[in-house]
Enzyme design. Structure first.
Site, mmCIF file in Angstrom:
data_model
loop_
_atom_site.group_PDB
_atom_site.id
_atom_site.type_symbol
_atom_site.label_atom_id
_atom_site.label_comp_id
_atom_site.label_asym_id
_atom_site.label_seq_id
_atom_site.Cartn_x
_atom_site.Cartn_y
_atom_site.Cartn_z
ATOM 1 N N LYS A 141 0.626 5.091 -1.886
ATOM 2 C CA LYS A 141 0.805 6.395 -1.230
ATOM 3 C C LYS A 141 1.858 7.223 -1.969
ATOM 4 C CE LYS A 141 -0.383 4.185 3.082
ATOM 5 N NZ LYS A 141 0.160 3.319 4.142
ATOM 6 N N THR A 201 0.835 -1.204 0.000
ATOM 7 C CA THR A 201 0.000 0.000 0.000
ATOM 8 C C THR A 201 0.875 1.260 0.000
ATOM 9 O OG1 THR A 201 -0.205 -0.411 2.380
ATOM 10 C CG2 THR A 201 -2.116 -0.916 1.014
HETATM 11 C C1 26W Z 1 0.312 -13.921 13.042
HETATM 12 C C2 26W Z 1 1.432 -13.003 12.719
HETATM 13 C C3 26W Z 1 1.119 -12.141 11.565
HETATM 14 C C4 26W Z 1 0.934 -10.788 11.747
HETATM 15 C C5 26W Z 1 0.637 -10.001 10.655
HETATM 16 C C6 26W Z 1 0.978 -12.673 10.325
HETATM 17 C C7 26W Z 1 0.672 -11.894 9.264
HETATM 18 C C8 26W Z 1 0.492 -10.556 9.407
HETATM 19 C C9 26W Z 1 0.082 -9.711 8.213
HETATM 20 C C10 26W Z 1 -0.272 -10.592 7.073
HETATM 21 C C11 26W Z 1 1.076 -8.727 7.821
HETATM 22 C C12 26W Z 1 0.604 -7.685 6.852
HETATM 23 O O1 26W Z 1 0.522 -6.561 7.224
HETATM 24 N N1 26W Z 1 0.326 -8.028 5.579
HETATM 25 C C13 26W Z 1 0.204 -7.010 4.549
HETATM 26 O O2 26W Z 1 -1.130 -6.612 4.376
HETATM 27 C C14 26W Z 1 -1.206 -5.480 3.523
HETATM 28 C C15 26W Z 1 -2.641 -5.032 3.478
HETATM 29 O O3 26W Z 1 -3.432 -5.942 2.791
HETATM 30 C C16 26W Z 1 -0.662 -5.809 2.143
HETATM 31 O O4 26W Z 1 -0.660 -4.635 1.368
HETATM 32 C C17 26W Z 1 0.755 -6.372 2.249
HETATM 33 O O5 26W Z 1 1.209 -6.784 0.987
HETATM 34 C C18 26W Z 1 0.789 -7.505 3.244
HETATM 35 O O6 26W Z 1 2.123 -7.948 3.452
#
Ligand code: 26W
Length: 799
Positions: free
Chosen positions: A646, A642
């Site tokens: 921006k 994202t």
């Molecule tokens: C359980 C631990 C954990 C914590 C956070 C696992 C996974 C996450 C998320 C998936 C991390 C995250 O922020 N993912 C991002 O999400 C955004 C919004 O959709 C995307 O633009 C990013 O590509 C993605 O990495």
């Protein structure tokens, strides 16, 4: 304002500090917002409109004062009044702590969605956790990341209101007892549970210029027993009491800092159930009190979106309440649950997929485990009888398998919609990661490409550019971002391009002064600002970026007269505290910076800056000043991204791989207005599946690469103390799992094109404006319209 400072602090305006002024203005905003908040709630109640609840473990809101002033139309007044008394508005607003209740993309997306929901007049609210400690504060000491606690609630937070009377009870552990009623049905009772009080704190979400104020409800964990209760027991349980109280408050104690790598910590599971149980109880209470329709009609009045699998216990929790408290049978409860809950997936990284040990769920949430078990039994039985073609893969689909509860499988089975966050990401879910589920439930799967609120990320953070835009196309783009496309008419207009160019230079100058203040590094405001700001992760490939820097440094050392356009490489990134290799990369960036920035041979042509503690407020300063937006993940790994959006709306050009939303940016602006390079997703996936890539071959054949790797292995640039053997080994002995070497050559080549393009100002500015013009699609307004009409089926409110 004078009246406020007097009432609040007993001070004359001239004696007020910046902090006093911050609280005074926040109070003025609250006076404006609170009546509208009441009105909005009243309207929703009166009209019994369908509402959406966005359940998320993270809301990365950042600061709110300037945003709220902007949205309720008071920003110009506030800025004017402050300047009149000789105060710098920025310094006043900076007294607010960042609400850092999120890790990165997923949490910030939730915050952007709230802005768009309210600004589009949709009845939609956030449900989250009021962590006492947000994401850690990052300090760098001798190039190493150190984490400090972020105690953001130290002083009064003016936006929240505690709603003690709306607290709900949450039960953990204990035992479940069955009792057969006269009619033969079963009743469930829980005994000896640990009880926790969930207390809501509400934060207003102010729509842009439209009188709509929605709610972000954050739950805080409190002990149920009063401080005097334990006195009635015989033995002195003073320590036990305090201990118990402390362990309960820990549930909303801190945000887990691991982004995209899952850890099976019991406290995290407690947090998830705490959020889910409090929110679902609250939603059902709202339904019964304010809607009062039969429970079977609930999906016509309520939609619940779960942000990744983190709140997926909402499914069994909803079942539990409908069956155990509301006395519905399984089938009826399932019908309601399955038509209310929708699930968004944010990652295909296997290490991020949540799986909880079966025994942990059983012990902590015995009744919830029974329900998950039953969901699983019924699902697997259905597979066996109705889908004999899938019998072999049942272990890959079962919700409970190999002693673990697979949360993504639970989320898919228990919801009516499963969406990815960019086209390519949704395609990968359908074709690979979730292909059997897609075969089973093709209608559930859909794409909702992410977006960001252009009101915060363009209008608020880049007022100079916003003014220049509005001068030529009028201000309607603020509510209709697709109208930015009208800028195309000016994409070759020399006087307009010049104005945009001037704004960029001014923004770069402001950032240069911030960098000087924080790091003491002097940078050339005319250099290319080449920026990579995001969490530090191997798949995001900050390593590829720093390899480029080392390559340029080596080139300049060999030939100090090389004709190179000056560049400033700017990094901002937090590493998860336990992510060793990510921390090594931070150390490497600092090492390279200290060498490059001080080497007289370089003659200022290269500068490397690492800004510590990257967060929302820092992003707001960097993004408007960016020339090059680095979006260089290993193709197929970045679900959407994202930050790419921006920066695009602020006129930066993307250097990117064919991954996530980069692809959709490219599809819009065309190849001539973006710099794409590197392996494609299918090539990467193919290599993973069939092998065929050997990192060492590149090391052996490409002198530039060998030189860099040897510098890491032997101590950077000859110094024995600073060596990076772990990075070196990861690439050569683990075969470069993220294809850094494979993409190195095309990356360098692309940057040579960047350099040529930058020298031709009118071409560059034309590219920049073309990007701004097409950025309307990446407003979260578009994303939210799609969720609203295609998933939630909610309508805008008309007062
Ligand atoms: C359980 C631990 C954990 C914590 C956070 C696992 C996974 C996450 C998320 C998936 C991390 C995250 O922020 N993912 C991002 O999400 C955004 C919004 O959709 C995307 O633009 C990013 O590509 C993605 O990495």
């Amino acid at each position: 304002m004078a009246a406020k400072t007097n009432v609040l602090f007993g001070k004359k305006l001239k004696d007020a500090t910046n902090k006093d002024l911050y609280y005074a203005i926040a109070s003025i905003v609250n006076d404006e917002v609170h009546p509208q908040w009441g009105e909005t709630n009243h309207t929703y109640e009166k009209k019994k409109v369908k509402q959406v609840f966005y359940l998320s473990m993270e809301f990365l809101v950042g600061r709110l004062l300037e945003n709220n002033l902007l949205n309720c139309g008071l920003l110009d007044d506030a800025n004017g009044a402050l300047k009149k008394i000789g105060k710098d508005p920025e310094k006043v607003y900076a007294n607010e702590p960042d609400a850092g209740l999120g890790n990165g993309g997923l949490g910030r997306l939730a915050a952007c969605f709230l802005d768009s929901l309210a600004s589009l007049k949709y009845p939609g609210h956030g449900c989250g956790i009021r962590y006492r400690y947000g994401l850690f504060e990052q300090r760098i000491i001798h190039g190493h990341q150190i984490e400090l606690p972020d105690y953001w609630l130290q002083e009064e937070y003016p936006w929240e209101t505690r709603k003690g009377e709306e607290s709900v009870k949450i039960h953990f552990r204990g035992s479940v007892h069955m009792h057969r009623k006269i009619d033969g049905s079963l009743e469930f009772h829980y005994k000896n549970t640990d009880q926790v009080n969930a207390v809501p704190y509400d934060i207003p979400v102010v729509g842009y210029n439209n009188q709509v104020v929605n709610t972000l409800r954050l739950w805080s964990a409190e002990s149920i027993t009063r401080d005097t209760d334990y006195l009635t027991s015989k033995s002195s349980k003073y320590y036990h009491h305090l201990d118990h109280k402390h362990s309960i408050e820990q549930i909303s104690g801190f945000l887990y800092p691991d982004d995209s790598s899952y850890e099976g910590k019991e406290l995290r599971l407690k947090q998830q159930y705490f959020l889910v149980s409090a929110s679902i109880q609250n939603i059902l209470r709202h339904f019964k009190r304010q809607i009062g329709a039969p429970l079977s009609d609930l999906p016509e009045y309520i939609a619940i979106q779960i942000n990744d699998t983190h709140p997926s216990l909402a499914i069994p929790e909803f079942m539990r309440i409908l069956m155990d408290d509301e006395n519905l049978g399984w089938d009826q409860a399932w019908e309601i649950t399955r038509h209310t809950i929708a699930y968004t997936n944010h990652t295909t990284l296997s290490e991020a997929l949540e799986k909880w040990p079966k025994t942990m769920v059983q012990e902590l949430l015995p009744r919830i485990y029974m329900i998950i078990d039953e969901i699983n039994e019924r699902f697997c039985r259905g597979l066996w009888f109705d889908h004999p073609e899938l019998r072999d893969v049942i272990p890959e689909l079962a919700i409970i398998a190999d002693e673990q509860v697979h949360m993504a499988r639970l989320a898919i089975v228990g919801s009516f919609s499963v969406n990815g966050v960019a086209k390519i990401h949704t395609d990968i879910l359908k074709k690979k990661e979730m292909k059997h589920f897609y075969q089973l439930f093709p209608d559930r799967f859909n794409n909702k490409t992410n977006g960001v609120t252009h009101r915060r990320w363009l209008l608020q953070v880049n007022p100079r550019l916003s003014t220049v835009i509005s001068e030529v196309i009028g201000p309607n783009w603020i509510c209709r971002p697709s109208q930015l496309i009208s800028l195309l008419r000016y994409s070759k207009d020399a006087s307009f391009l010049e104005k945009v160019d001037k704004v960029k230079l001014e923004n770069k100058r402001s950032l240069a002064s911030l960098i000087y203040d924080r790091t003491g590094i002097k940078i050339d405001e005319h250099s290319i600002f080449d920026v990579q700001i995001k969490r530090l992760h191997e798949y995001k490939r900050q390593l590829l970026n720093i390899f480029h820097v080392i390559y340029l440094y080596n080139e300049l050392k060999d030939n100090p007269n090389l004709d190179l356009t000056p560049r400033t490489f700017i990094f901002g990134a937090k590493a998860a505290p336990s992510y060793h290799l990510a921390k090594e990369v931070i150390k490497l960036i600092h090492t390279v910076a200290s060498i490059v920035n001080h080497d007289p041979d370089i003659r200022g042509k290269l500068k490397v800056v690492f800004l510590e503690n990257y967060n929302v407020s820092l992003a707001e300063k960097i993004i408007p000043a960016t020339d090059i937006s680095e979006q260089i993940s290993t193709a197929s790994k970045e679900a959407s991204g994202t930050g790419n959006m921006k920066m695009m709306m602020n006129g930066a050009l993307t250097v990117g791989t064919m991954d996530g939303a980069n692809i959709e940016i490219r599809d819009l602006v065309g190849d001539q207005h973006i710099f794409m390079f590197g392996l494609k997703a299918d090539e990467v996936l193919n290599y993973y599946e069939h092998g065929g890539y050997t990192a060492r071959d590149i090391y052996n054949t490409d002198d530039r690469v060998r030189r860099i790797l040897d510098q890491l292995n032997e101590g950077v640039f000859g110094s024995q103390e600073i060596e990076f053997k772990d990075i070196y080994y990861n690439i050569l002995y683990h075969n470069d799992p993220y294809f850094v070497l494979k993409d190195f050559d095309p990356y360098i080549e692309t940057h040579e094109l960047v350099e040529q393009a930058y020298r031709d100002r009118s071409t560059w500015m034309n590219m920049s404006v073309t990007n701004i013009a097409y950025s309307g699609k990446f407003s979260s307004d578009r994303t939210i319209q799609e969720y609203a009409s295609e998933i939630w089926k909610i309508n805008k409110t008309h007062p």
